[in-house]
Write a protein that holds these residues in place. Structure first.
Motif, PDB file in Angstrom:
ATOM      1  N   GLU A 146       0.954  -0.943  -0.014  1.00 41.12           N
ATOM      2  CA  GLU A 146       0.074  -0.037   0.097  1.00 41.12           C
ATOM      3  C   GLU A 146       0.910   1.138  -0.080  1.00 41.12           C
ATOM      4  O   GLU A 146       2.000   1.262   0.646  1.00 41.12           O
ATOM      5  CB  GLU A 146      -0.921   0.025   1.133  1.00 41.12           C
ATOM      6  CG  GLU A 146      -1.940  -0.930   1.137  1.00 41.12           C
ATOM      7  CD  GLU A 146      -2.872  -1.171   2.317  1.00 41.12           C
ATOM      8  OE1 GLU A 146      -2.727   0.063   3.330  1.00 41.12           O
ATOM      9  OE2 GLU A 146      -3.580  -1.794   2.358  1.00 41.12           O
ATOM     10  N   GLU A 147       0.283   2.203  -0.479  1.00 36.71           N
ATOM     11  CA  GLU A 147       0.954   3.717  -0.652  1.00 36.71           C
ATOM     12  C   GLU A 147       1.317   4.167   0.904  1.00 36.71           C
ATOM     13  O   GLU A 147       0.312   4.116   1.720  1.00 36.71           O
ATOM     14  CB  GLU A 147       0.071   4.741  -1.194  1.00 36.71           C
ATOM     15  CG  GLU A 147       0.905   6.135  -1.382  1.00 36.71           C
ATOM     16  CD  GLU A 147       0.093   7.069  -2.222  1.00 36.71           C
ATOM     17  OE1 GLU A 147       0.462   8.129  -2.051  1.00 36.71           O
ATOM     18  OE2 GLU A 147      -0.770   6.602  -2.776  1.00 36.71           O
ATOM     19  N   GLY A 148       2.472   4.576   1.168  1.00 39.80           N
ATOM     20  CA  GLY A 148       2.820   4.885   2.540  1.00 39.80           C
ATOM     21  C   GLY A 148       3.575   3.935   3.286  1.00 39.80           C
ATOM     22  O   GLY A 148       4.147   4.043   4.315  1.00 39.80           O
ATOM     23  N   ALA A 149       3.623   2.532   2.871  1.00 38.93           N
ATOM     24  CA  ALA A 149       4.361   1.446   3.518  1.00 38.93           C
ATOM     25  C   ALA A 149       5.934   1.682   3.446  1.00 38.93           C
ATOM     26  O   ALA A 149       6.289   2.227   2.131  1.00 38.93           O
ATOM     27  CB  ALA A 149       3.887   0.052   3.024  1.00 38.93           C
ATOM     28  N   VAL A 150       6.748   1.257   4.102  1.00 39.10           N
ATOM     29  CA  VAL A 150       8.107   1.475   4.017  1.00 39.10           C
ATOM     30  C   VAL A 150       8.629   0.264   3.937  1.00 39.10           C
ATOM     31  O   VAL A 150       8.403  -0.647   4.776  1.00 39.10           O
ATOM     32  CB  VAL A 150       8.732   2.202   5.172  1.00 39.10           C
ATOM     33  CG1 VAL A 150      10.160   2.365   4.896  1.00 39.10           C
ATOM     34  CG2 VAL A 150       8.126   3.644   5.337  1.00 39.10           C
ATOM     35  N   VAL A 151       9.471  -0.155   2.874  1.00 40.16           N
ATOM     36  CA  VAL A 151      10.220  -1.367   2.679  1.00 40.16           C
ATOM     37  C   VAL A 151      11.825  -0.944   2.160  1.00 40.16           C
ATOM     38  O   VAL A 151      11.955  -0.491   1.280  1.00 40.16           O
ATOM     39  CB  VAL A 151       9.707  -2.049   1.628  1.00 40.16           C
ATOM     40  CG1 VAL A 151      10.544  -3.600   1.388  1.00 40.16           C
ATOM     41  CG2 VAL A 151       8.273  -2.612   1.846  1.00 40.16           C
ATOM     42  N   GLU A 152      12.452  -1.201   3.358  1.00 41.44           N
ATOM     43  CA  GLU A 152      13.981  -0.908   3.079  1.00 41.44           C
ATOM     44  C   GLU A 152      14.738  -2.548   3.166  1.00 41.44           C
ATOM     45  O   GLU A 152      15.068  -2.799   3.731  1.00 41.44           O
ATOM     46  CB  GLU A 152      14.663  -0.407   4.079  1.00 41.44           C
ATOM     47  CG  GLU A 152      14.121   1.142   4.765  1.00 41.44           C
ATOM     48  CD  GLU A 152      14.778   1.758   5.662  1.00 41.44           C
ATOM     49  OE1 GLU A 152      15.568   1.336   6.400  1.00 41.44           O
ATOM     50  OE2 GLU A 152      14.254   2.913   6.019  1.00 41.44           O
ATOM     51  N   GLY A 153      14.784  -2.810   1.765  1.00 37.84           N
ATOM     52  CA  GLY A 153      15.549  -4.052   1.316  1.00 37.84           C
ATOM     53  C   GLY A 153      14.716  -4.127  -0.243  1.00 37.84           C
ATOM     54  O   GLY A 153      14.270  -3.527  -0.825  1.00 37.84           O
ATOM     55  N   ALA A 154      15.549  -5.346  -0.642  1.00 36.25           N
ATOM     56  CA  ALA A 154      15.025  -5.851  -1.895  1.00 36.25           C
ATOM     57  C   ALA A 154      13.772  -6.629  -2.083  1.00 36.25           C
ATOM     58  O   ALA A 154      13.348  -7.149  -0.937  1.00 36.25           O
ATOM     59  CB  ALA A 154      16.348  -6.800  -2.593  1.00 36.25           C
TER      60      ALA A 154
END
Length: 153
Positions: free
Chosen positions: A104-112
């Protein structure tokens, strides 16, 4: 108004495990049933069913599941053999491996982000090796390093 799609996404079947908000687990969880985590877990979480990580939950370890819904924080790699959903309030610091991924828009994913089921099988083998060598667990990472958010800008 209640979003019916959101409601059904968070349903857990009867007989599933649940870790309440007031509970912290230090160690891995290995379940053959679906579950919901509202508390804190320091260790890997493995389930052959669906896993729901609530808004208040925090997992510091790798996740292995068939389906996943994340609303809270995950510090570790995620290996999902079917579908992963990451909500707009979620924070994932680690790689996400899933056949189907909804972010979803606004989610944070720091990785591949990878679409590869074979990675799940390799990761499970690595996790079994890590269980024999406790020094390589994610809990050994300094908390300050895990929680610092990085940016491309």
């Amino acid at each position: 108004m209640i979003n019916v799609r959101h409601f059904f996404r968070n349903i857990i079947v009867p007989g599933a495990f649940r870790i309440p908000k007031a509970v912290s687990v230090n160690g891995s969880i290995d379940a053959s049933i679906s579950g919901r985590i509202d508390g804190n877990v320091r260790g890997d979480v493995k389930t052959t069913g669906k896993l729901v990580v609530s808004e208040n939950a925090s997992i510091r370890g790798h996740i292995y599941a068939t389906d996943l819904v994340v609303h809270g924080k995950v510090f570790g790699d995620v290996y999902i053999s079917n579908k992963a959903h990451i909500s707009n309030k979620a924070f994932v610091k680690g790689d996400v491996n899933a056949m189907v991924l909804e972010i979803e828009e606004g989610a944070v994913v720091e990785g591949a982000i990878r679409k590869n089921v074979q990675v799940v099988q390799k990761a499970e083998t690595l996790a079994e090796t890590a269980e024999r060598e406790p020094s390589s667990t994610p809990a050994a990472i300094a908390p300050d390093e895990e929680e610092q958010s990085t940016s491309w800008f």
